[in-house]
Design a protein around this motif. Sequence first.
Motif, PDB file in Angstrom:
ATOM      1  N   SER A  59       0.850  -1.188   0.000  1.00  0.00           N
ATOM      2  CA  SER A  59       0.000   0.000   0.000  1.00  0.00           C
ATOM      3  C   SER A  59       0.887   1.239   0.000  1.00  0.00           C
ATOM      4  N   MET A  60       0.441   2.224  -0.761  1.00  0.00           N
ATOM      5  CA  MET A  60       1.154   3.497  -0.856  1.00  0.00           C
ATOM      6  C   MET A  60       0.147   4.611  -0.622  1.00  0.00           C
ATOM      7  N   SER A  61       0.565   5.624   0.119  1.00  0.00           N
ATOM      8  CA  SER A  61      -0.289   6.798   0.310  1.00  0.00           C
ATOM      9  C   SER A  61       0.560   8.052   0.202  1.00  0.00           C
ATOM     10  N   TYR A  62      -0.110   9.113  -0.228  1.00  0.00           N
ATOM     11  CA  TYR A  62       0.571  10.388  -0.455  1.00  0.00           C
ATOM     12  C   TYR A  62      -0.301  11.510   0.091  1.00  0.00           C
ATOM     13  N   ASN A  63       0.242  12.281   1.005  1.00  0.00           N
ATOM     14  CA  ASN A  63      -0.437  13.454   1.546  1.00  0.00           C
ATOM     15  C   ASN A  63      -0.091  14.658   0.688  1.00  0.00           C
ATOM     16  N   TYR A  64      -1.103  15.391   0.237  1.00  0.00           N
ATOM     17  CA  TYR A  64      -0.869  16.527  -0.644  1.00  0.00           C
ATOM     18  C   TYR A  64      -1.837  17.658  -0.314  1.00  0.00           C
ATOM     19  N   THR A  65      -1.557  18.826  -0.876  1.00  0.00           N
ATOM     20  CA  THR A  65      -2.401  19.990  -0.702  1.00  0.00           C
ATOM     21  C   THR A  65      -3.218  20.198  -1.972  1.00  0.00           C
ATOM     22  N   TYR A  66      -4.531  20.259  -1.815  1.00  0.00           N
ATOM     23  CA  TYR A  66      -5.444  20.453  -2.935  1.00  0.00           C
ATOM     24  C   TYR A  66      -5.854  21.920  -2.966  1.00  0.00           C
ATOM     25  N   ASP A  67      -5.700  22.558  -4.107  1.00  0.00           N
ATOM     26  CA  ASP A  67      -6.048  23.975  -4.260  1.00  0.00           C
ATOM     27  C   ASP A  67      -7.485  24.105  -4.750  1.00  0.00           C
ATOM     28  N   LYS A  68      -8.267  24.905  -4.029  1.00  0.00           N
ATOM     29  CA  LYS A  68      -9.662  25.129  -4.388  1.00  0.00           C
ATOM     30  C   LYS A  68      -9.877  26.640  -4.493  1.00  0.00           C
ATOM     31  N   TYR A  69     -10.554  27.091  -5.546  1.00  0.00           N
ATOM     32  CA  TYR A  69     -10.758  28.510  -5.782  1.00  0.00           C
ATOM     33  C   TYR A  69     -12.241  28.849  -5.648  1.00  0.00           C
ATOM     34  N   SER A  70     -12.518  30.044  -5.107  1.00  0.00           N
ATOM     35  CA  SER A  70     -13.901  30.501  -4.956  1.00  0.00           C
ATOM     36  C   SER A  70     -13.943  32.027  -5.043  1.00  0.00           C
ATOM     37  N   PHE A  71     -15.148  32.541  -5.257  1.00  0.00           N
ATOM     38  CA  PHE A  71     -15.347  33.992  -5.270  1.00  0.00           C
ATOM     39  C   PHE A  71     -15.508  34.498  -3.852  1.00  0.00           C
ATOM     40  N   SER A  72     -14.905  35.643  -3.581  1.00  0.00           N
ATOM     41  CA  SER A  72     -15.081  36.326  -2.315  1.00  0.00           C
ATOM     42  C   SER A  72     -15.216  37.802  -2.646  1.00  0.00           C
TER      43      SER A  72
END
Length: 117
Positions: free
Chosen positions: A78-91
Amino acid sequence: MMLVVFNLMPPVFTLVDYFNLLQVQRETLLQMELAGGMTPAIHQEALDKLAEYGFDMNNIQISATPAPVDYGGDVELSMSYNYTYDKYSFSGFLITKTDELRTMSTSGKSVSFYFEK
């Protein structure tokens, strides 16, 4: 329109990363079948391939059945990878980026073909 483009990029990049992680896991499991489990050389080769694909080695976890496993025994990886997901929204009138910590993982199980004469 730009928000749509920005929000389409992270899933595509994540999908490519997942495909690469899955490919390395499959190749590594095939090698483990022949060697009767995870050896230091197979482990290092898997890490090298993941580094070639641009994975951060500090965020990779590999768990595997150590060698030797006799013919017919189970080998698991088993292999796992922790990563940062970029999400964009209006503000208001601005496009803001939000980072989400996520984990992608893959695992497999097979049978050892290792036979010592």
